[in-house]
Write an enzyme that holds these catalytic residues in place. Structure first.
Site, PDB file in Angstrom:
ATOM      1  N   GLN A  51       3.281  -5.624  -3.448  1.00  0.00           N
ATOM      2  CA  GLN A  51       2.918  -6.985  -3.026  1.00  0.00           C
ATOM      3  C   GLN A  51       4.020  -7.657  -2.208  1.00  0.00           C
ATOM      4  O   GLN A  51       3.771  -8.643  -1.535  1.00  0.00           O
ATOM      5  CB  GLN A  51       2.606  -7.849  -4.255  1.00  0.00           C
ATOM      6  CG  GLN A  51       1.339  -7.417  -4.982  1.00  0.00           C
ATOM      7  CD  GLN A  51       1.136  -8.238  -6.238  1.00  0.00           C
ATOM      8  OE1 GLN A  51       1.698  -7.926  -7.282  1.00  0.00           O
ATOM      9  NE2 GLN A  51       0.353  -9.285  -6.138  1.00  0.00           N
ATOM     10  N   CYS A  91      -4.720 -12.921  -8.906  1.00  0.00           N
ATOM     11  CA  CYS A  91      -3.713 -12.103  -8.228  1.00  0.00           C
ATOM     12  C   CYS A  91      -2.968 -12.987  -7.243  1.00  0.00           C
ATOM     13  O   CYS A  91      -3.590 -13.757  -6.499  1.00  0.00           O
ATOM     14  CB  CYS A  91      -4.404 -10.946  -7.486  1.00  0.00           C
ATOM     15  SG  CYS A  91      -3.251  -9.855  -6.634  1.00  0.00           S
ATOM     16  N   GLU A 134      -1.248  -4.174 -12.296  1.00  0.00           N
ATOM     17  CA  GLU A 134      -0.053  -3.915 -11.462  1.00  0.00           C
ATOM     18  C   GLU A 134       0.020  -2.442 -11.056  1.00  0.00           C
ATOM     19  O   GLU A 134       0.443  -2.123  -9.931  1.00  0.00           O
ATOM     20  CB  GLU A 134       1.226  -4.332 -12.199  1.00  0.00           C
ATOM     21  CG  GLU A 134       1.289  -5.790 -12.646  1.00  0.00           C
ATOM     22  CD  GLU A 134       0.980  -6.795 -11.557  1.00  0.00           C
ATOM     23  OE1 GLU A 134       1.157  -6.485 -10.370  1.00  0.00           O
ATOM     24  OE2 GLU A 134       0.533  -7.904 -11.893  1.00  0.00           O
TER      25      GLU A 134
HETATM   26  O1  K1U Z   1      -0.404  -9.010  -9.606  1.00  0.00           O
HETATM   27  C1  K1U Z   1      -0.343 -10.221  -9.470  1.00  0.00           C
HETATM   28  O2  K1U Z   1      -0.576 -10.742  -8.398  1.00  0.00           O
HETATM   29  C2  K1U Z   1       0.021 -11.100 -10.627  1.00  0.00           C
HETATM   30  C3  K1U Z   1      -1.176 -11.585 -11.422  1.00  0.00           C
HETATM   31  C4  K1U Z   1      -1.268 -10.705 -12.666  1.00  0.00           C
HETATM   32  C5  K1U Z   1      -2.518 -10.781 -13.480  1.00  0.00           C
HETATM   33  C6  K1U Z   1      -3.114 -11.972 -13.845  1.00  0.00           C
HETATM   34  C7  K1U Z   1      -4.262 -11.991 -14.627  1.00  0.00           C
HETATM   35  C8  K1U Z   1      -4.802 -10.811 -15.052  1.00  0.00           C
HETATM   36  C9  K1U Z   1      -4.237  -9.630 -14.663  1.00  0.00           C
HETATM   37  C10 K1U Z   1      -3.086  -9.613 -13.894  1.00  0.00           C
HETATM   38  C11 K1U Z   1      -0.949 -13.046 -11.774  1.00  0.00           C
HETATM   39  O3  K1U Z   1      -0.004 -13.370 -12.401  1.00  0.00           O
HETATM   40  S1  K1U Z   1      -2.112 -14.212 -11.229  1.00  0.00           S
HETATM   41  C12 K1U Z   1      -1.495 -15.742 -11.920  1.00  0.00           C
HETATM   42  C13 K1U Z   1      -1.720 -15.881 -13.394  1.00  0.00           C
HETATM   43  O4  K1U Z   1      -2.537 -15.184 -13.950  1.00  0.00           O
HETATM   44  C14 K1U Z   1      -0.934 -16.837 -14.187  1.00  0.00           C
HETATM   45  C15 K1U Z   1      -0.042 -17.692 -13.619  1.00  0.00           C
HETATM   46  C16 K1U Z   1       0.683 -18.578 -14.396  1.00  0.00           C
HETATM   47  C17 K1U Z   1       0.520 -18.617 -15.745  1.00  0.00           C
HETATM   48  C18 K1U Z   1      -0.383 -17.765 -16.343  1.00  0.00           C
HETATM   49  C19 K1U Z   1      -1.107 -16.873 -15.570  1.00  0.00           C
HETATM   50 ZN    ZN Z   2      -2.234  -8.624  -8.251  1.00  0.00          ZN
END
Ligand code: K1U
Ligand code: ZN
Length: 167
Positions: A51, A91, A134
């Site tokens: 990313q 994401c 991820e």
């Molecule tokens: O991979 C990424 O872009 C990160 C993604 C990871 C993810 C989130 C939800 C389910 C599976 C994987 C994120 O972090 S999106 C943002 C998010 O979920 C979040 C942000 C702040 C506090 C809590 C959650």
């Molecule tokens: Zn992601």
């Protein structure tokens, strides 16, 4: 420490497959530190090197509420999986889009830590979802690839509109 720019879907660089890390050196340790800073600032609960346009098998994750439990995974491999869960995912590369994805409920992941030692992580629930999300990035896959073609087209249209409005 540095904040790294995050690629936005549908950038074709998000489709690149990451190579294994051969040697954990200061460059990899600096990358992991910068990725962690970028993840905390975003904010997010995970970030894959893909990313930030670095195509090496490095992931950072912190699902803790206190934001004090950083995991760094180098060359992660799923060695066991079972069960099924459906979780709403987001994401940082697909801002403002959330949808349900079906994944394994439990995964056992074999990974290297930043000191080069091998570690097995038994993950359930959100941690298992985040690790699978991820690890998909390292294989050039974004969570929207799990959705229908119709939803993917709608998401691309919405993101293109967002990009025009913020330009
Ligand atoms: O991979 C990424 O872009 C990160 C993604 C990871 C993810 C989130 C939800 C389910 C599976 C994987 C994120 O972090 S999106 C943002 C998010 O979920 C979040 C942000 C702040 C506090 C809590 C959650
Ligand atoms: Zn992601």
């Amino acid at each position: 420490m540095a904040l790294l720019p995050i690629l936005r879907f549908p950038d074709p660089r998000l489709k690149k497959i990451a190579s294994p890390v051969e040697k954990i050196d200061d460059g990899i340790r600096r990358l992991a530190r910068d990725m962690a800073e970028t993840m905390y600032e975003a904010p997010g609960i995970g970030l894959a090197a893909t990313q930030v346009d670095v195509h090496r098998q490095v992931i950072v994750i912190d699902i803790s509420e206190a934001r004090d439990s950083l995991l760094v995974l180098v060359n992660p491999a799923i060695v066991a999986r079972d069960g099924v869960q459906v979780c709403e995912e987001g994401c940082l590369s697909v801002p403002g889009i959330y949808d349900k994805v079906t994944r394994a409920e439990h995964v056992k992941v074999r990974t290297l830590t930043l000191d080069g030692s091998e570690q097995d992580i038994d993950a359930h629930g959100l941690l298992a979802v985040c690790i699978q999300h991820e690890m998909d990035h390292l294989q050039g896959k974004v969570f929207v690839d799990h959705l229908s073609q119709l939803k993917q087209t709608r998401i691309k249209t919405k993101l293109a509109k967002q990009a025009r409005e913020t330009a």
